[in-house]
Design an enzyme around this catalytic site. Structure first.
Site, PDB file in Angstrom:
ATOM      1  N   LYS A  59       1.885  13.824   8.057  1.00  0.00           N
ATOM      2  CA  LYS A  59       2.138  15.067   8.795  1.00  0.00           C
ATOM      3  C   LYS A  59       2.077  14.824  10.299  1.00  0.00           C
ATOM      4  O   LYS A  59       2.848  15.424  11.063  1.00  0.00           O
ATOM      5  CB  LYS A  59       1.131  16.143   8.384  1.00  0.00           C
ATOM      6  CG  LYS A  59       1.338  16.668   6.970  1.00  0.00           C
ATOM      7  CD  LYS A  59       0.593  17.955   6.716  1.00  0.00           C
ATOM      8  CE  LYS A  59      -0.911  17.764   6.771  1.00  0.00           C
ATOM      9  NZ  LYS A  59      -1.630  19.020   6.406  1.00  0.00           N
ATOM     10  N   GLU A  70       6.374  -6.110   5.433  1.00  0.00           N
ATOM     11  CA  GLU A  70       5.927  -4.768   5.078  1.00  0.00           C
ATOM     12  C   GLU A  70       6.498  -4.426   3.693  1.00  0.00           C
ATOM     13  O   GLU A  70       7.651  -4.097   3.553  1.00  0.00           O
ATOM     14  CB  GLU A  70       6.395  -3.736   6.105  1.00  0.00           C
ATOM     15  CG  GLU A  70       5.879  -2.334   5.813  1.00  0.00           C
ATOM     16  CD  GLU A  70       6.281  -1.319   6.870  1.00  0.00           C
ATOM     17  OE1 GLU A  70       5.805  -0.176   6.791  1.00  0.00           O
ATOM     18  OE2 GLU A  70       7.081  -1.666   7.758  1.00  0.00           O
ATOM     19  N   GLY A  76       0.813  -1.207   0.000  1.00  0.00           N
ATOM     20  CA  GLY A  76       0.000   0.000   0.000  1.00  0.00           C
ATOM     21  C   GLY A  76       0.843   1.252   0.000  1.00  0.00           C
ATOM     22  O   GLY A  76       2.080   1.212   0.055  1.00  0.00           O
ATOM     23  N   THR A 123       0.594  -0.449  11.425  1.00  0.00           N
ATOM     24  CA  THR A 123      -0.507  -0.733  12.337  1.00  0.00           C
ATOM     25  C   THR A 123      -0.994  -2.165  12.178  1.00  0.00           C
ATOM     26  O   THR A 123      -1.229  -2.876  13.160  1.00  0.00           O
ATOM     27  CB  THR A 123      -1.663   0.253  12.097  1.00  0.00           C
ATOM     28  OG1 THR A 123      -1.203   1.590  12.311  1.00  0.00           O
ATOM     29  CG2 THR A 123      -2.825  -0.030  13.035  1.00  0.00           C
ATOM     30  N   LYS A 142       0.286   0.228   7.153  1.00  0.00           N
ATOM     31  CA  LYS A 142       0.961  -1.077   7.131  1.00  0.00           C
ATOM     32  C   LYS A 142       1.534  -1.445   8.494  1.00  0.00           C
ATOM     33  O   LYS A 142       1.391  -2.583   8.948  1.00  0.00           O
ATOM     34  CB  LYS A 142       2.069  -1.055   6.065  1.00  0.00           C
ATOM     35  CG  LYS A 142       1.575  -0.863   4.647  1.00  0.00           C
ATOM     36  CD  LYS A 142       2.708  -0.828   3.647  1.00  0.00           C
ATOM     37  CE  LYS A 142       3.698   0.283   3.894  1.00  0.00           C
ATOM     38  NZ  LYS A 142       3.063   1.645   3.845  1.00  0.00           N
ATOM     39  N   GLY A 178       1.919   5.700   4.434  1.00  0.00           N
ATOM     40  CA  GLY A 178       0.932   6.201   5.378  1.00  0.00           C
ATOM     41  C   GLY A 178      -0.419   5.518   5.326  1.00  0.00           C
ATOM     42  O   GLY A 178      -1.375   6.010   5.921  1.00  0.00           O
TER      43      GLY A 178
END
Length: 234
Positions: free
Chosen positions: A168, A107, A31, A39, A37, A34
């Site tokens: 951010k 990941e 993906g 998590t 992944k 942000g």
């Protein structure tokens, strides 16, 4: 809500059993930057028979004292070839380490390194035709030499503008120059690769998960879909 509190509320003891399975399983979590992944990996790390391997960022930010990731973001036209050559090497290292548990969750993978990130650098003209051709041959040789494969791809699909807001908030120094346009391009290229299959046959079946959800709802999805996410190794 903090990850530890959510896991505690969901009775983590229920996550501790994964049955013995006759085949070792390799799952790649793919993906955008942000998209969530880390998590997901932290959630499934609670299973006794699941080993999780996060991206080798430490190897990227310290190559004999050089921060290759920071240099890539600051000057992609100068450093894309160098960074991607090293990224392929470190990805293969994670693929080929001895597997000690039933399921290994990566990941990202050597496949997304080539199909998404290297290809995106070429399309954005940060890699020229010769550099792209060399990296393509390097990628093809590596997967053939080491017989690299996957059993499952988990695609975490998220709106690129939400990914930008998450970047951010987490405030990684190397990601400070990341523009929303890069996230939009990476979203598009992930869709081309994993949904439209525009780049040829996929190395494994794809499980798509919407990670635009609130964190607690997302963990409910992981719990409901864990059998498919872990390639039915439960």
């Amino acid at each position: 809500m903090h990850l530890d509190k959510i896991l505690h509320r969901k009775n983590c003891s229920a996550l501790k059993e994964v049955k013995n399975f006759p085949k070792q399983i390799m799952v790649s979590v793919e993906g955008n930057i942000g998209c969530g992944k880390t998590t997901l990996l932290n959630y499934f790390d609670q299973f006794d028979n699941v080993e999780t391997m996060q991206e080798p960022i430490e190897q990227w930010i310290n190559v004999d004292g050089h921060n290759s990731l920071e240099q890539l973001y600051q000057d992609p036209s100068r450093w894309s070839f160098t960074f991607n050559s090293h990224a392929l090497l470190t990805r293969v290292d994670l693929h080929t380490r001895p597997q000690t548990k039933t399921v290994r969750m990566l990941e990202r993978s050597v496949f997304s390194t080539y199909h998404c990130f290297i290809r995106n650098n070429f399309l954005s003209k940060d890699l020229n035709g010769l550099e792209f051709a060399v990296l393509k041959r390097w990628f093809q040789w590596l997967i053939q030499k080491h017989n690299l494969g996957l059993d499952q791809i988990v695609y975490l699909k998220a709106d690129p503008h939400l990914c930008f807001e998450r970047l951010k908030k987490r405030c990684r120094k190397e990601e400070d120059p990341v523009p929303v346009s890069l996230l939009e391009n990476l979203h598009k290229i992930h869709e081309e690769w994993l949904i439209k299959q525009s780049y040829g046959p996929l190395p494994a079946p794809v499980k798509v998960i919407d990670t635009n959800l609130h964190l607690e709802k997302l963990f409910n999805v992981y719990e409901e879909e864990k059998s498919q996410i872990l390639c039915r190794a439960l």
